[in-house]
Design a protein around this motif. Structure first.
Motif, mmCIF file in Angstrom:
data_model
loop_
_atom_site.group_PDB
_atom_site.id
_atom_site.type_symbol
_atom_site.label_atom_id
_atom_site.label_comp_id
_atom_site.label_asym_id
_atom_site.label_seq_id
_atom_site.Cartn_x
_atom_site.Cartn_y
_atom_site.Cartn_z
ATOM 1 N N LEU A 134 31.377 -1.568 -20.427
ATOM 2 C CA LEU A 134 32.424 -2.386 -21.044
ATOM 3 C C LEU A 134 31.874 -3.455 -21.967
ATOM 4 C CD1 LEU A 134 34.943 -2.952 -18.104
ATOM 5 C CD2 LEU A 134 35.058 -1.262 -19.942
ATOM 6 N N VAL A 135 30.579 -3.717 -21.901
ATOM 7 C CA VAL A 135 29.966 -4.749 -22.737
ATOM 8 C C VAL A 135 29.534 -4.126 -24.063
ATOM 9 C CG1 VAL A 135 28.139 -6.479 -22.910
ATOM 10 C CG2 VAL A 135 29.171 -5.979 -20.684
ATOM 11 N N GLU A 136 30.032 -4.683 -25.150
ATOM 12 C CA GLU A 136 29.605 -4.197 -26.462
ATOM 13 C C GLU A 136 28.098 -4.419 -26.624
ATOM 14 O OE1 GLU A 136 31.228 -2.572 -28.608
ATOM 15 O OE2 GLU A 136 33.347 -3.187 -28.711
ATOM 16 N N PRO A 137 27.388 -3.507 -27.319
ATOM 17 C CA PRO A 137 25.970 -3.746 -27.586
ATOM 18 C C PRO A 137 25.750 -5.131 -28.210
ATOM 19 C CG PRO A 137 26.578 -1.523 -28.214
ATOM 20 C CD PRO A 137 27.859 -2.221 -27.862
ATOM 21 N N ALA A 181 17.981 -2.615 -13.787
ATOM 22 C CA ALA A 181 17.864 -1.162 -13.706
ATOM 23 C C ALA A 181 18.987 -0.452 -14.465
ATOM 24 C CB ALA A 181 17.856 -0.709 -12.249
ATOM 25 N N VAL A 182 20.182 -1.052 -14.522
ATOM 26 C CA VAL A 182 21.277 -0.391 -15.237
ATOM 27 C C VAL A 182 21.223 -0.667 -16.738
ATOM 28 C CG1 VAL A 182 22.762 -0.442 -13.206
ATOM 29 C CG2 VAL A 182 22.987 -2.243 -14.928
ATOM 30 N N GLY A 183 20.332 -1.574 -17.183
ATOM 31 C CA GLY A 183 20.158 -1.783 -18.613
ATOM 32 C C GLY A 183 20.335 -3.199 -19.120
ATOM 33 N N PHE A 184 20.780 -4.121 -18.269
ATOM 34 C CA PHE A 184 20.970 -5.509 -18.687
ATOM 35 C C PHE A 184 19.634 -6.262 -18.731
ATOM 36 C CE2 PHE A 184 25.318 -4.856 -16.835
ATOM 37 C CZ PHE A 184 26.050 -5.217 -17.958
ATOM 38 N N ARG A 185 19.617 -7.360 -19.484
ATOM 39 C CA ARG A 185 18.538 -8.331 -19.424
ATOM 40 C C ARG A 185 19.120 -9.651 -18.930
ATOM 41 N NH1 ARG A 185 14.229 -6.258 -18.461
ATOM 42 N NH2 ARG A 185 13.327 -8.325 -18.864
ATOM 43 N N PRO A 186 18.480 -10.279 -17.923
ATOM 44 C CA PRO A 186 19.027 -11.507 -17.338
ATOM 45 C C PRO A 186 18.759 -12.731 -18.202
ATOM 46 C CG PRO A 186 17.030 -10.834 -16.183
ATOM 47 C CD PRO A 186 17.313 -9.770 -17.189
ATOM 48 N N LEU A 187 19.818 -13.417 -18.603
ATOM 49 C CA LEU A 187 19.716 -14.625 -19.418
ATOM 50 C C LEU A 187 19.770 -15.887 -18.563
ATOM 51 C CD1 LEU A 187 22.091 -13.495 -22.288
ATOM 52 C CD2 LEU A 187 19.595 -13.495 -22.279
ATOM 53 N N PRO A 253 21.394 -5.115 -24.544
ATOM 54 C CA PRO A 253 20.660 -4.987 -25.812
ATOM 55 C C PRO A 253 21.492 -4.283 -26.871
ATOM 56 C CG PRO A 253 19.294 -4.317 -23.954
ATOM 57 C CD PRO A 253 20.684 -4.468 -23.426
ATOM 58 N N VAL A 254 21.188 -4.576 -28.137
ATOM 59 C CA VAL A 254 21.845 -3.845 -29.231
ATOM 60 C C VAL A 254 21.332 -2.405 -29.226
ATOM 61 C CG1 VAL A 254 22.127 -5.910 -30.632
ATOM 62 C CG2 VAL A 254 20.061 -4.539 -30.885
ATOM 63 N N ASP A 255 22.145 -1.530 -29.733
ATOM 64 C CA ASP A 255 21.752 -0.114 -29.790
ATOM 65 C C ASP A 255 20.675 0.111 -30.847
ATOM 66 O OD1 ASP A 255 23.491 0.513 -27.790
ATOM 67 O OD2 ASP A 255 25.088 1.176 -29.134
#
Length: 255
Positions: A134-137, A181-187, A253-255
């Protein structure tokens, strides 16, 4: 606004969440920082999955002129409270509260909020995996969920809510690992202080306690008193010090 909501509700019993600004344990300074940081990313679209009355959603939208926002929940009464709040803030033309199952929502947004609602998807891992979609790149997710402060013993679990299991929540490092692991980076990774839990539980119970003080002879008083005492035991003799709550600000991350 809170007093106005209390006045507009009509219950033959205690109001729901009448003493809470939002339905999660959080200090006012931490909440304000979340609003500021969410608004700083200048989202054009915002969605709150499991929004309740969407206090965070409303405050962020009010600070980002032009942003369109959707609050998604299945609780009609809380959605009405959200609509009243948006109208009072003058943002009802771009903040919509929708009765919908959060797990079925498919429209992505620049900023996704989901606080205390992973159960709509299953486990926290299920929630993070689905919310990633649901989060846009290049967008952001603010995710809130319970965590174990330490691994609970069998005695700890027995004192909590019925059928609570050790698998219901994770330790904070493990929850962050799942997000990565699912693709996020923690800010930002943050866990609440015990005082924030205590304030939350006290304010949650205040609805019942204030009503009981004013209605000791009401036909429902015994039922309300029993529910309040039972919940207080789960808090003070059960999860207090063992169960925490974490907020993760995550970037896709952006695509």
């Amino acid at each position: 606004m809170l007093l106005a909501w209390r006045a507009m509700t009509s219950h033959d019993g205690p109001v729901r969440f009448g003493h809470l600004d939002c339905n999660s344990p959080i200090a006012s300074w931490r909440f304000e920082r979340q609003v500021e940081e969410c608004a700083a990313s200048s989202p054009r679209s915002i969605v709150d999955i499991g929004c309740g009355w969407g206090e965070l959603l409303q405050r962020v939208a009010a600070r980002v002129p032009g942003a369109r926002a959707h609050g998604i929940d299945s609780d009609v009464e809380l959605l009405e409270r959200g609509r009243a709040g948006a109208a009072a803030r003058g943002i009802a033309d771009r903040v919509e509260f929708v009765e919908y199952r959060g797990e079925d929502w498919t429209e992505p947004a620049d900023l996704v909020l989901s606080i205390g609602a992973p159960h709509a998807f299953g486990t926290s891992e299920d929630a993070l995996r689905e919310l990633f979609k649901l989060v846009e790149p290049g967008g952001r997710l603010l995710f809130g969920d319970g965590i174990w402060n330490r691994v609970p013993t069998e005695a700890d679990l027995a004192a909590m809510w019925p059928e609570t299991t050790v698998d219901e929540w994770r330790l904070l490092p493990d929850l962050v690992d799942v997000a990565v692991a699912v693709g996020f980076r923690p800010l930002r990774v943050e866990a609440i202080e015990q005082s924030e839990w205590d304030d939350f539980e006290s304010q949650y119970l205040a609805d019942k306690e204030v009503w009981l003080l004013a209605n000791p002879g009401h036909p429902k008083a015994a039922e309300v008193r029993e529910a309040a005492d039972r919940h207080r035991d789960w808090w003070l003799r059960g999860h207090r010090g063992v169960l925490g709550f974490a907020y993760l600000t995550l970037g896709r991350p952006v695509d």
